[in-house]
Scaffold this motif. Structure first.
Motif, PDB file in Angstrom:
ATOM      1  N   GLN A  79      23.613 -18.652  -6.163  1.00 39.76           N
ATOM      2  CA  GLN A  79      23.599 -17.312  -5.579  1.00 39.76           C
ATOM      3  C   GLN A  79      24.911 -16.927  -4.909  1.00 39.76           C
ATOM      4  OE1 GLN A  79      20.162 -18.025  -3.162  1.00 39.76           O
ATOM      5  NE2 GLN A  79      18.759 -17.140  -4.677  1.00 39.76           N
ATOM      6  N   MET A  80      25.710 -17.907  -4.492  1.00 42.90           N
ATOM      7  CA  MET A  80      26.974 -17.619  -3.830  1.00 42.90           C
ATOM      8  C   MET A  80      27.962 -18.755  -4.082  1.00 42.90           C
ATOM      9  SD  MET A  80      25.788 -16.440  -0.008  1.00 42.90           S
ATOM     10  CE  MET A  80      24.480 -15.234   0.243  1.00 42.90           C
ATOM     11  N   LEU A  81      29.226 -18.383  -4.180  1.00 41.79           N
ATOM     12  CA  LEU A  81      30.328 -19.341  -4.184  1.00 41.79           C
ATOM     13  C   LEU A  81      31.201 -19.048  -2.975  1.00 41.79           C
ATOM     14  CD1 LEU A  81      32.193 -21.509  -5.469  1.00 41.79           C
ATOM     15  CD2 LEU A  81      33.261 -19.650  -6.774  1.00 41.79           C
ATOM     16  N   LEU A  82      31.369 -20.035  -2.105  1.00 36.60           N
ATOM     17  CA  LEU A  82      32.250 -19.933  -0.941  1.00 36.60           C
ATOM     18  C   LEU A  82      33.446 -20.828  -1.211  1.00 36.60           C
ATOM     19  CD1 LEU A  82      29.354 -19.130   0.144  1.00 36.60           C
ATOM     20  CD2 LEU A  82      30.130 -19.931   2.357  1.00 36.60           C
ATOM     21  N   SER A  83      34.608 -20.221  -1.381  1.00 44.62           N
ATOM     22  CA  SER A  83      35.738 -21.033  -1.808  1.00 44.62           C
ATOM     23  C   SER A  83      37.062 -20.392  -1.418  1.00 44.62           C
ATOM     24  CB  SER A  83      35.695 -21.229  -3.337  1.00 44.62           C
ATOM     25  OG  SER A  83      36.701 -22.109  -3.776  1.00 44.62           O
ATOM     26  N   GLY A  84      38.087 -21.222  -1.358  1.00 42.44           N
ATOM     27  CA  GLY A  84      39.448 -20.776  -1.094  1.00 42.44           C
ATOM     28  C   GLY A  84      40.408 -21.884  -1.464  1.00 42.44           C
ATOM     29  N   ASP A  85      41.691 -21.633  -1.260  1.00 40.70           N
ATOM     30  CA  ASP A  85      42.710 -22.613  -1.605  1.00 40.70           C
ATOM     31  C   ASP A  85      43.961 -22.331  -0.775  1.00 40.70           C
ATOM     32  OD1 ASP A  85      44.560 -20.832  -3.493  1.00 40.70           O
ATOM     33  OD2 ASP A  85      42.481 -20.438  -4.031  1.00 40.70           O
ATOM     34  N   LEU A  86      45.071 -22.956  -1.115  1.00 41.23           N
ATOM     35  CA  LEU A  86      46.295 -22.832  -0.326  1.00 41.23           C
ATOM     36  C   LEU A  86      47.219 -21.705  -0.787  1.00 41.23           C
ATOM     37  CD1 LEU A  86      47.399 -26.564   0.116  1.00 41.23           C
ATOM     38  CD2 LEU A  86      46.437 -25.058   1.857  1.00 41.23           C
ATOM     39  N   LEU A  87      47.004 -21.187  -1.977  1.00 45.13           N
ATOM     40  CA  LEU A  87      47.970 -20.266  -2.549  1.00 45.13           C
ATOM     41  C   LEU A  87      47.791 -18.850  -2.016  1.00 45.13           C
ATOM     42  CD1 LEU A  87      48.062 -21.521  -6.239  1.00 45.13           C
ATOM     43  CD2 LEU A  87      49.338 -22.313  -4.247  1.00 45.13           C
ATOM     44  N   ASN A  88      48.877 -18.087  -2.071  1.00 41.49           N
ATOM     45  CA  ASN A  88      48.829 -16.699  -1.601  1.00 41.49           C
ATOM     46  C   ASN A  88      47.685 -15.940  -2.255  1.00 41.49           C
ATOM     47  OD1 ASN A  88      51.096 -17.071  -0.015  1.00 41.49           O
ATOM     48  ND2 ASN A  88      52.512 -16.331  -1.574  1.00 41.49           N
ATOM     49  N   GLN A  89      46.932 -15.216  -1.424  1.00 38.29           N
ATOM     50  CA  GLN A  89      45.771 -14.437  -1.872  1.00 38.29           C
ATOM     51  C   GLN A  89      44.696 -15.312  -2.537  1.00 38.29           C
ATOM     52  OE1 GLN A  89      49.117 -12.938  -2.808  1.00 38.29           O
ATOM     53  NE2 GLN A  89      48.840 -12.270  -0.690  1.00 38.29           N
ATOM     54  N   ILE A  90      44.627 -16.572  -2.147  1.00 39.37           N
ATOM     55  CA  ILE A  90      43.651 -17.554  -2.666  1.00 39.37           C
ATOM     56  C   ILE A  90      43.358 -17.313  -4.152  1.00 39.37           C
ATOM     57  CG2 ILE A  90      42.634 -18.160  -0.444  1.00 39.37           C
ATOM     58  CD1 ILE A  90      40.282 -16.304  -1.055  1.00 39.37           C
ATOM     59  N   ILE A  91      44.440 -17.332  -4.943  1.00 37.50           N
ATOM     60  CA  ILE A  91      44.302 -16.977  -6.351  1.00 37.50           C
ATOM     61  C   ILE A  91      43.521 -18.012  -7.161  1.00 37.50           C
ATOM     62  CG2 ILE A  91      46.308 -15.464  -6.442  1.00 37.50           C
ATOM     63  CD1 ILE A  91      47.891 -17.818  -7.654  1.00 37.50           C
TER      64      ILE A  91
END
Length: 342
Positions: A79-91
């Motif tokens: 139902q949901m993905l919660l995610s991010g990373d280190l790159l500009n605009q969390i590409i």
């Protein structure tokens, strides 16, 4: 339902279940002491793509897909993905979500993103706002070096305090209600971190920048729950590395915490061996994420660990702030993860 305890801790009263997890790393990480623990290893740094950024995106996408497959679930059931990373605009996260077509919350906590996504995901599941969701993150050595320091082609000499950004990804599926009943691992508490800045401005000394935030969050967590190191099999930090870990111990002792060094487990210190010459250790979102999904969660599921507090740490800098001479703020979020079914 969840409720607050103390100043900054939330009790997850419904104990959301950790129903599956997946980890992917690069070849260098495979050569470390936990190399046999990870689900997949990249054939090469480009991961079959034409750029390192695409390689990182594909690695995260694969980790999320594998996590769902291990839970025997279709992607449409997430139902949901919660995610991010280190790159500009969390590409990496954004483009992975584009391909996966899961409802998406993009997060940025730098290297703290794995514990941030677990914290928010745990509260969403505990409150009944999602039956099944995935918390995930990733990093890639080549993309991080190019963005934050210098292109690899320059061959710059690394300082003794420098850490090696882990090429890795981790994804964890959380579930509530009936979907969580058979889970052998559960989330029970989460403590929200504050942004702490003691004036460190050296972009090659991330451990020193992040350690004050880790100390602040852990002190608040222990105070809120009236706990000590003795209440945990492991107190896990994300990627302080050797210098940051030493500083954390000093800061905790200055705050009156009785530190059990044998229970303080830093993923950045553990993921690589001394013979690999990574200087101060590992770093990056993928450091804590891959160690959590490759080693810690399996140990909890097997009952070899009963309770840990997992606290990934993030340095909230950017290339812009570095060039402007700004200091480096840090943040850390803590999540308690326990063995045990309902």
């Amino acid at each position: 339902m969840g409720r607050r305890m103390g100043e900054r801790t939330v009790v997850l009263g419904n104990r959301p279940g950790v129903v599956s997890w997946a980890s992917i790393v690069g070849r260098k990480e495979q050569e470390g002491p936990y190399g046999g623990r990870f689900d997949q290893v990249l054939d090469d740094e480009l991961n079959g793509e034409t750029s390192f950024e695409s390689a990182e995106r594909k690695m995260l996408e694969t980790a999320v897909t594998l996590c769902a497959r291990k839970a025997q679930r279709e992607m449409g059931e997430v139902q949901m993905l919660l995610s991010g990373d280190l790159l500009n605009q969390i590409i990496s996260a954004g483009y992975a979500a584009r391909n996966l077509q899961i409802p998406f919350y993009g997060l940025y906590g730098a290297c703290s993103t794995m514990s941030e996504s677990l914290s928010l995901g745990g509260m969403l599941a505990d409150g009944g706002y999602a039956d099944r969701l995935i918390a995930a993150t990733c990093s890639h050595f080549c993309t991080a070096e190019r963005q934050y320091r210098a292109p690899l082609e320059l061959g710059n000499q690394r300082t003794p305090t420098a850490q090696w950004t882990v090429t890795g990804a981790g994804a964890v599926m959380l579930a509530s209600g009936a979907a969580a009943k058979e889970a052998k691992v559960r989330l029970t508490h989460t403590t929200c971190g504050r942004v702490i800045d003691l004036g460190i401005a050296d972009a090659n000394n991330m451990g020193a920048a992040m350690a004050p935030a880790a100390a602040d969050t852990l002190c608040a967590h222990l105070k809120d729950l009236n706990r000590s190191f003795e209440d945990y099999d492991l107190v896990v930090t994300g990627d302080l590395g050797h210098h940051g870990r030493d500083l954390l111990i000093e800061l905790l002792r200055q705050s009156g915490v009785d530190v059990r060094e044998d229970r303080l487990f830093d993923c950045g210190c553990e993921i690589f061996s001394a013979r690999q010459d990574v200087h101060a250790g590992g770093s990056g979102c993928g450091c804590a994420a891959s160690m959590l999904c490759g080693y810690l969660l399996p140990e909890l599921a097997a009952g070899h660990l009963n309770r840990i507090v997992f606290m990934a740490t993030g340095a909230l800098l950017s290339p812009t702030t570095t060039m402007q001479g700004e200091s480096i703020p840090g943040v850390a979020h803590a999540v308690v993860i326990e063995h045990g079914e309902e």
